[in-house]
Design an enzyme around this catalytic site. Structure first.
Site, short mmCIF file in Angstrom:
data_model
loop_
_atom_site.label_atom_id
_atom_site.label_comp_id
_atom_site.label_asym_id
_atom_site.label_seq_id
_atom_site.Cartn_x
_atom_site.Cartn_y
_atom_site.Cartn_z
N ARG A 32 0.83 -1.21 0.00
CA ARG A 32 0.00 0.00 0.00
C ARG A 32 0.87 1.27 0.00
O ARG A 32 0.51 2.27 0.61
CB ARG A 32 -0.95 0.03 1.21
CG ARG A 32 -1.99 -1.05 1.23
CD ARG A 32 -2.94 -0.93 0.05
NE ARG A 32 -4.17 -1.65 0.27
CZ ARG A 32 -4.37 -2.94 -0.03
NH1 ARG A 32 -3.42 -3.63 -0.60
NH2 ARG A 32 -5.54 -3.52 0.20
N SER A 82 -10.89 -0.92 2.81
CA SER A 82 -10.16 -1.01 4.07
C SER A 82 -9.89 0.41 4.58
O SER A 82 -9.26 1.19 3.88
CB SER A 82 -8.81 -1.69 3.88
OG SER A 82 -8.97 -2.96 3.35
N GLU A 94 -5.57 3.84 6.22
CA GLU A 94 -5.09 3.59 4.86
C GLU A 94 -5.70 4.63 3.92
O GLU A 94 -5.14 4.98 2.89
CB GLU A 94 -5.51 2.18 4.44
CG GLU A 94 -4.85 1.72 3.17
CD GLU A 94 -5.81 1.22 2.13
OE1 GLU A 94 -5.35 0.88 1.04
OE2 GLU A 94 -7.03 1.21 2.39
N1 EPU Z 1 -10.36 -11.14 9.91
C1 EPU Z 1 -11.17 -11.30 11.00
N2 EPU Z 1 -12.24 -10.45 11.14
C2 EPU Z 1 -12.50 -9.47 10.25
C3 EPU Z 1 -11.66 -9.31 9.14
C4 EPU Z 1 -10.60 -10.16 8.98
O1 EPU Z 1 -10.95 -12.16 11.83
O2 EPU Z 1 -13.48 -8.76 10.45
C5 EPU Z 1 -9.25 -12.07 9.71
C6 EPU Z 1 -9.55 -13.02 8.55
O3 EPU Z 1 -10.26 -14.16 8.97
C7 EPU Z 1 -8.17 -13.36 8.06
C8 EPU Z 1 -7.39 -12.10 8.31
O4 EPU Z 1 -8.10 -11.37 9.31
O5 EPU Z 1 -7.61 -14.39 8.83
C9 EPU Z 1 -7.22 -11.24 7.06
O6 EPU Z 1 -8.51 -10.91 6.55
P1 EPU Z 1 -8.83 -10.77 4.99
O7 EPU Z 1 -8.31 -11.93 4.26
O8 EPU Z 1 -10.28 -10.44 4.84
O9 EPU Z 1 -7.92 -9.59 4.52
P2 EPU Z 1 -7.50 -8.22 5.20
O10 EPU Z 1 -6.09 -8.33 5.59
O11 EPU Z 1 -8.47 -7.87 6.26
C10 EPU Z 1 -6.63 -7.20 2.95
C11 EPU Z 1 -6.79 -5.94 2.16
C12 EPU Z 1 -8.14 -5.95 1.43
C13 EPU Z 1 -8.17 -7.16 0.50
C14 EPU Z 1 -7.99 -8.42 1.37
C15 EPU Z 1 -7.89 -9.68 0.53
C16 EPU Z 1 -5.53 -4.26 3.36
C17 EPU Z 1 -5.57 -3.00 4.17
N3 EPU Z 1 -6.70 -4.79 3.02
O12 EPU Z 1 -7.64 -7.19 3.96
O13 EPU Z 1 -8.17 -4.78 0.62
O14 EPU Z 1 -9.39 -7.24 -0.21
O15 EPU Z 1 -6.73 -8.33 2.09
O16 EPU Z 1 -6.68 -9.73 -0.10
O17 EPU Z 1 -4.44 -4.74 3.05
C18 EPU Z 1 -8.96 -2.54 0.43
O18 EPU Z 1 -7.78 -2.20 0.36
O19 EPU Z 1 -9.89 -1.70 0.36
C19 EPU Z 1 -9.28 -3.95 0.63
C20 EPU Z 1 -10.51 -4.36 0.83
#
Ligand code: EPU
Length: 337
Positions: free
Chosen positions: A163, A235, A333
């Site tokens: 990012r 995010s 972010e």
């Molecule tokens: N998790 C939870 N609860 C939640 C959300 C997440 O327990 O409410 C846990 C999930 O179960 C998982 C981990 O946290 O074990 C990561 O969650 P997720 O795979 O949903 O991804 P993220 O790290 O929360 C990032 C990006 C998203 C992107 C997803 C998928 C950032 C800031 N965000 O989210 O990007 O879609 O990975 O690759 O890096 C965006 O930038 O707007 C965005 C949505």
């Protein structure tokens, strides 16, 4: 062509759907329009806006907002293994992904359905499901008003990271991205390793570009709010990158805590969504702002009446609760204006 709008409510032009006014919005089609815009409309400050999917407006904008409209996709070279394609900054990102998938070109499929314009993709190096825009970017073209000319920056000079890019730092507020050139592959290179992607692809009949795109779209639609219905900016927070020892201490208390390696072996990336969720905040709301009930990393304009400053106050509260429980600072972010 240049089109100027004066004194307008930008509610319908920002994904958080906050009501603020812009004194002047200037849309342009061609690179040659930029010199005219700077000669006739810009005296001092200015900013660029794509789809405003990653901006939270907290005040009226009294300086010109410049909006690229060029949506052209131009194949600039083609070989047996892939193509180079130059894309106008004003094209909707997902239209580019759909275009590449329809033509059997690999590289962007995991980035399906990310809201925003092509010109915004390099700024925060958009990423999802194990892929990042930088993996396919060859160069970024921009107008540099300080020099009154155009510059093409090769990807290796764009400072891409998680990012991150030079466009958020040394070039912030100094350039207008006009086009991005991507390298797309004719050779299959599926990335299925993240979360539920492989299972969702198998459920659609196995690995193909179309199945990967559909799987990603389906996962995103399940977890993320539809901006057309609920104001949000994806995010709201970045996933924090912490010292490995900090992650290790937390893992002793929370063995199931998601954590990911980074390029630096001394640092570990944590999941801000998980941290917020563990604080019991998923689905929690106050006034017009809330935490999305299916992905805690996303803040939403629950009623459609949230102001930018109300979102900031709420975000600060979330940051404090996470810091008090885990000792971890989570950074916004979203670009706050
Ligand atoms: N998790 C939870 N609860 C939640 C959300 C997440 O327990 O409410 C846990 C999930 O179960 C998982 C981990 O946290 O074990 C990561 O969650 P997720 O795979 O949903 O991804 P993220 O790290 O929360 C990032 C990006 C998203 C992107 C997803 C998928 C950032 C800031 N965000 O989210 O990007 O879609 O990975 O690759 O890096 C965006 O930038 O707007 C965005 C949505």
């Amino acid at each position: 062509m240049i089109q100027v709008y004066e004194n307008i409510d930008i509610c319908s032009r920002n994904s958080f759907k906050v009501h603020q006014h812009a004194t002047k919005i200037i849309e342009f089609d061609c690179n040659s329009d930029l010199q005219q815009i700077f000669a006739e409309h810009v005296t001092d400050r200015w900013m660029v806006m794509g789809g405003a999917n990653n901006i939270l407006f907290t005040r009226d904008i009294e300086f010109p907002i410049i909006v690229p409209r060029n949506e052209q996709i131009e194949v600039i070279s083609e070989g047996s293994e892939g193509i180079y394609v130059r894309v106008g900054a004003g094209l909707e990102w997902d239209e580019l992904v759909a275009w590449s998938v329809e033509r059997g070109l690999w590289g962007l499929e995991n980035l399906s359905l990310i809201p925003g314009k092509v010109g915004a993709a390099p700024v925060q190096n958009i990423g999802a499901y194990g892929a990042e825009a930088k993996d396919c970017i060859i160069n970024v073209e921009m107008y540099f008003p300080e020099q009154g000319g155009f510059v093409t920056l090769a990807a290796e000079h764009c400072g891409f990271g998680y990012r991150e890019s030079v466009f958020k730092h040394t070039l912030k507020g100094r350039v207008i991205i006009t086009a991005v050139t991507f390298c797309l592959s004719k050779i299959a290179q599926p990335k299925l390793g993240y979360g539920d992607v492989e299972r969702e692809v198998e459920a659609r009949g196995g690995v193909s570009l179309v199945n990967i795109r559909e799987a990603i779209c389906s996962i995103r639609r399940t977890k993320l709010p539809d901006t057309a219905v609920t104001g949000n900016a994806g995010s709201f927070f970045k996933n924090p990158i912490v010292e490995a020892s900090v992650a290790q201490n937390l893992l002793e208390h929370y063995p199931n805590m998601p954590h990911y390696p980074t390029a630096d072996p001394e640092k570990v990336k944590l999941a801000a969504g998980w941290l917020i969720d563990q604080c019991g905040l998923k689905g929690y709301s106050e006034g017009n702002v809330g935490v999305h009930d299916r992905q805690a990393l996303v803040l939403i304009n629950t009623t459609g009446n949230a102001s930018g400053s109300e979102v900031i106050t709420f975000a600060k509260k979330v940051q404090k609760i996470v810091a008090d429980k885990f000792g971890i600072a989570i950074e916004a972010e979203v670009n706050i204006l």
